[in-house]
Design a protein around this motif. Structure first.
Motif, PDB file in Angstrom:
ATOM      1  N   SER A 120       0.830  -1.200   0.000  1.00 51.12           N
ATOM      2  CA  SER A 120       0.000   0.000   0.000  1.00 51.12           C
ATOM      3  C   SER A 120       0.864   1.248   0.000  1.00 51.12           C
ATOM      4  O   SER A 120       0.550   2.237  -0.671  1.00 51.12           O
ATOM      5  CB  SER A 120      -0.914   0.018   1.223  1.00 51.12           C
ATOM      6  OG  SER A 120      -1.790  -1.061   1.206  1.00 51.12           O
ATOM      7  N   SER A 140      -4.556   8.430   8.016  1.00 48.22           N
ATOM      8  CA  SER A 140      -4.993   7.196   8.670  1.00 48.22           C
ATOM      9  C   SER A 140      -5.348   6.097   7.687  1.00 48.22           C
ATOM     10  O   SER A 140      -6.094   5.209   8.004  1.00 48.22           O
ATOM     11  CB  SER A 140      -6.205   7.496   9.554  1.00 48.22           C
ATOM     12  OG  SER A 140      -7.254   8.005   8.759  1.00 48.22           O
ATOM     13  N   GLY A 141      -4.860   6.164   6.504  1.00 48.89           N
ATOM     14  CA  GLY A 141      -5.163   5.131   5.532  1.00 48.89           C
ATOM     15  C   GLY A 141      -5.118   5.694   4.135  1.00 48.89           C
ATOM     16  O   GLY A 141      -4.652   6.796   3.898  1.00 48.89           O
ATOM     17  N   PHE A 142      -5.632   4.943   3.218  1.00 49.50           N
ATOM     18  CA  PHE A 142      -5.616   5.325   1.811  1.00 49.50           C
ATOM     19  C   PHE A 142      -6.929   6.024   1.488  1.00 49.50           C
ATOM     20  O   PHE A 142      -7.907   5.400   1.123  1.00 49.50           O
ATOM     21  CB  PHE A 142      -5.435   4.068   0.963  1.00 49.50           C
ATOM     22  CG  PHE A 142      -4.992   4.356  -0.433  1.00 49.50           C
ATOM     23  CD1 PHE A 142      -3.658   4.561  -0.713  1.00 49.50           C
ATOM     24  CD2 PHE A 142      -5.909   4.423  -1.461  1.00 49.50           C
ATOM     25  CE1 PHE A 142      -3.236   4.824  -2.002  1.00 49.50           C
ATOM     26  CE2 PHE A 142      -5.496   4.677  -2.752  1.00 49.50           C
ATOM     27  CZ  PHE A 142      -4.159   4.878  -3.020  1.00 49.50           C
ATOM     28  N   ASN A 143      -6.963   7.346   1.671  1.00 44.80           N
ATOM     29  CA  ASN A 143      -8.150   8.132   1.362  1.00 44.80           C
ATOM     30  C   ASN A 143      -7.722   9.474   0.774  1.00 44.80           C
ATOM     31  O   ASN A 143      -6.533   9.780   0.686  1.00 44.80           O
ATOM     32  CB  ASN A 143      -9.031   8.319   2.599  1.00 44.80           C
ATOM     33  CG  ASN A 143      -8.289   8.909   3.767  1.00 44.80           C
ATOM     34  OD1 ASN A 143      -7.405   9.742   3.594  1.00 44.80           O
ATOM     35  ND2 ASN A 143      -8.626   8.477   4.972  1.00 44.80           N
ATOM     36  N   LEU A 144      -8.687  10.288   0.376  1.00 49.91           N
ATOM     37  CA  LEU A 144      -8.382  11.556  -0.286  1.00 49.91           C
ATOM     38  C   LEU A 144      -7.593  12.491   0.617  1.00 49.91           C
ATOM     39  O   LEU A 144      -6.648  13.143   0.179  1.00 49.91           O
ATOM     40  CB  LEU A 144      -9.678  12.230  -0.762  1.00 49.91           C
ATOM     41  CG  LEU A 144      -9.504  13.543  -1.512  1.00 49.91           C
ATOM     42  CD1 LEU A 144      -8.678  13.346  -2.774  1.00 49.91           C
ATOM     43  CD2 LEU A 144     -10.846  14.152  -1.834  1.00 49.91           C
ATOM     44  N   TYR A 145      -7.955  12.569   1.891  1.00 50.59           N
ATOM     45  CA  TYR A 145      -7.249  13.429   2.843  1.00 50.59           C
ATOM     46  C   TYR A 145      -5.775  13.037   2.935  1.00 50.59           C
ATOM     47  O   TYR A 145      -4.893  13.886   2.896  1.00 50.59           O
ATOM     48  CB  TYR A 145      -7.928  13.325   4.209  1.00 50.59           C
ATOM     49  CG  TYR A 145      -7.269  14.132   5.297  1.00 50.59           C
ATOM     50  CD1 TYR A 145      -7.346  15.518   5.299  1.00 50.59           C
ATOM     51  CD2 TYR A 145      -6.575  13.502   6.324  1.00 50.59           C
ATOM     52  CE1 TYR A 145      -6.750  16.268   6.301  1.00 50.59           C
ATOM     53  CE2 TYR A 145      -5.976  14.243   7.328  1.00 50.59           C
ATOM     54  CZ  TYR A 145      -6.064  15.617   7.311  1.00 50.59           C
ATOM     55  OH  TYR A 145      -5.467  16.353   8.290  1.00 50.59           O
ATOM     56  N   SER A 146      -5.508  11.756   3.024  1.00 50.81           N
ATOM     57  CA  SER A 146      -4.126  11.271   3.108  1.00 50.81           C
ATOM     58  C   SER A 146      -3.355  11.576   1.832  1.00 50.81           C
ATOM     59  O   SER A 146      -2.180  11.950   1.883  1.00 50.81           O
ATOM     60  CB  SER A 146      -4.105   9.767   3.361  1.00 50.81           C
ATOM     61  OG  SER A 146      -4.707   9.466   4.582  1.00 50.81           O
TER      62      SER A 146
END
Length: 82
Positions: free
Chosen positions: A5, A56-62
């Motif tokens: 990831s 905190s993971g694979f998202n748009l914010y990250s």
């Protein structure tokens, strides 16, 4: 996030950063991934210092935080290179 990831996110972030800030930079695929991964750490660290929290993971914010960190790295590289 797992090892693969981080590599996938690093590739996406590195490509986005180089797309937003084009120029003569070193690199092939490996350098782009490294810029993206290190940019994720830098962006997460700066976001935490500013009180926005890390990623905190694979998202748009990250991805946005990571791209910001990668852009900062590319900018610093170009300043130091000159």
């Amino acid at each position: 996030m797992g090892f693969f990831s981080w590599i996938i996110m690093g590739l996406i972030v590195g490509v986005l950063a180089k797309w937003i800030m084009p120029g003569k930079d070193p690199g092939g695929l490996i350098v782009t991934i490294i810029i993206g991964i290190v940019g994720a750490f830098v962006g997460g660290f700066i976001a935490s210092l500013l009180g926005f929290g890390g990623f905190s993971g694979f998202n748009l914010y990250s991805v946005l935080i990571s791209v910001g960190g990668a852009l900062l790295l590319l900018y610093l590289y170009r300043v130091i290179k000159k």
